[in-house]
Design a protein around this motif. Structure first.
Motif, mmCIF file in Angstrom:
data_model
loop_
_atom_site.group_PDB
_atom_site.id
_atom_site.type_symbol
_atom_site.label_atom_id
_atom_site.label_comp_id
_atom_site.label_asym_id
_atom_site.label_seq_id
_atom_site.Cartn_x
_atom_site.Cartn_y
_atom_site.Cartn_z
ATOM 1 N N UNK A 151 1.089 -1.549 -0.110
ATOM 2 C CA UNK A 151 0.190 -0.127 0.233
ATOM 3 C C UNK A 151 1.295 1.227 0.054
ATOM 4 N N UNK A 152 0.731 2.226 -0.762
ATOM 5 C CA UNK A 152 1.489 3.517 -0.278
ATOM 6 C C UNK A 152 0.216 4.410 0.662
ATOM 7 N N UNK A 153 -1.119 4.269 1.287
ATOM 8 C CA UNK A 153 -1.729 5.007 2.436
ATOM 9 C C UNK A 153 -1.164 4.793 3.490
ATOM 10 N N UNK A 154 -1.517 6.035 3.908
ATOM 11 C CA UNK A 154 -0.773 6.908 5.244
ATOM 12 C C UNK A 154 -1.705 5.810 6.207
ATOM 13 N N UNK A 155 -0.682 5.120 7.451
ATOM 14 C CA UNK A 155 -1.039 3.875 8.577
ATOM 15 C C UNK A 155 -1.827 2.460 8.442
ATOM 16 N N UNK A 156 -0.821 2.440 7.111
ATOM 17 C CA UNK A 156 -1.500 1.237 6.326
ATOM 18 C C UNK A 156 -0.610 -0.097 7.067
ATOM 19 N N UNK A 157 0.599 0.589 7.261
ATOM 20 C CA UNK A 157 1.279 -0.749 7.828
ATOM 21 C C UNK A 157 2.219 -0.906 6.983
ATOM 22 N N UNK A 158 2.198 -0.834 5.395
ATOM 23 C CA UNK A 158 2.645 -2.129 4.963
ATOM 24 C C UNK A 158 3.433 -1.399 4.240
ATOM 25 N N UNK A 159 4.321 -2.360 3.574
ATOM 26 C CA UNK A 159 5.475 -2.399 2.356
ATOM 27 C C UNK A 159 4.917 -0.914 1.347
ATOM 28 N N UNK A 160 5.681 -0.855 0.388
ATOM 29 C CA UNK A 160 5.278 -0.597 -0.874
ATOM 30 C C UNK A 160 6.090 -0.623 -1.953
ATOM 31 N N UNK A 161 5.815 -1.502 -2.634
ATOM 32 C CA UNK A 161 6.839 -1.185 -4.143
ATOM 33 C C UNK A 161 7.623 0.036 -4.739
ATOM 34 N N UNK A 162 8.194 -0.677 -5.762
ATOM 35 C CA UNK A 162 9.012 0.488 -6.755
ATOM 36 C C UNK A 162 9.802 1.491 -6.749
ATOM 37 N N UNK A 163 10.040 2.186 -7.023
ATOM 38 C CA UNK A 163 11.721 2.564 -6.895
ATOM 39 C C UNK A 163 11.237 3.474 -6.747
ATOM 40 N N UNK A 164 12.560 4.101 -5.610
ATOM 41 C CA UNK A 164 13.070 5.256 -4.687
ATOM 42 C C UNK A 164 14.885 5.451 -5.105
#
Length: 272
Positions: A151-164
């Protein structure tokens, strides 16, 4: 006799076609490397030249990426070519848009692997060496031992995929930490706002795995072992590329443009 002759001609044609398919990439590469004696003037010849050039560039790119993959010897460490190719494509796209420093480092995190495996690599593309290969935690709401949702959502406590693109260091509640700027719209661009950073954690260790059957989990940060976090943060800080892969078939990115990647690699003598 006439039927046998027809069959023979058909077999010869088929054999010829197979031979052409086999040698075309090599002929294309030779064609590009050899100067033309005179300019191509006819439109049909121009189309042929462009087609051969495109085939040659794609072939060379594929060869160079495979060669770099072999030189790094990361297949033996569990990094698949599919994930490596994605990471390299994104790295070259980011380099093309001048978002990276001259460190030539690429960090790859593969969350399609279980947390019990070492699934983070820091690759030195200039020296063709693996600087770090270690454990890394995913977000607590992304899954248990396997990360399955992101997830990209705040307070989701999930990892986010993609390039950084890595930014600067700071000292926070987890001690020495590294800011990560997500550049994939819809997937990780809220990373800075969510305080998704790289930091050390006691729950990222072989001992924790032995006791719990998996790593501990973060609030979405790619957390590192305490005994390696300082060295990794110091190494990759300051505008280097990071790619977080995961088992999400919906993921897409403008940084996976292979035409841009091919052009960048073929113009970068240090990667050829």
């Amino acid at each position: 006799m006439e039927n046998k002759s027809v069959v023979r001609r058909q077999r010869l044609k088929l054999k010829s076609r197979r031979m052409v398919r086999r040698v075309l990439p090599f002929v294309a590469a030779l064609f590009l490397a050899t100067p033309l004696a005179a300019p191509v003037t006819r439109s049909k010849a121009a189309v042929t030249h462009v087609s051969v050039a495109a085939i040659s560039k794609a072939t060379i790119f594929d060869q160079k990426v495979h060669g770099l993959y072999r030189d790094l010897q990361v297949e033996e460490q569990g990094l698949t070519f599919e994930v490596f190719e994605k990471a390299m494509t994104g790295y070259l796209n980011l380099e093309k848009t001048n978002q990276l420093s001259d460190k030539q480092l690429l960090t790859v995190v593969d969350f399609s692997l279980p947390s019990t495996e070492k699934r983070l690599w820091v690759l030195d593309l200039e020296s063709k060496q693996v600087k770090f290969h270690t454990l890394v935690a995913h977000g607590r709401n992304s899954g248990e031992n396997m990360a399955t949702t992101f997830s990209n959502e705040n307070e989701s406590n999930k990892s986010s995929l993609g390039f950084y693109v890595t930014e600067g260091e700071y000292v926070g509640k987890h001690g020495r930490s590294l800011k990560l700027a997500g550049v994939d719209e819809g997937y990780n661009t809220n990373a800075l706002m969510r305080s998704v950073v790289m930091h050390g954690a006691d729950y990222v260790s072989e001992e924790f795995i032995r006791q719990n059957g998996r790593l501990g989990r973060s609030l979405g940060c790619p957390a590192l072992p305490m005994d390696q976090k300082d060295a990794i943060i110091e190494s990759i800080g300051g505008q280097t590329a990071m790619f977080i892969n995961g088992p999400d078939t919906r993921y897409s990115s403008k940084y996976l443009n292979q035409d841009v990647a091919m052009s960048t690699m073929l113009n970068n003598s240090q990667l050829i």
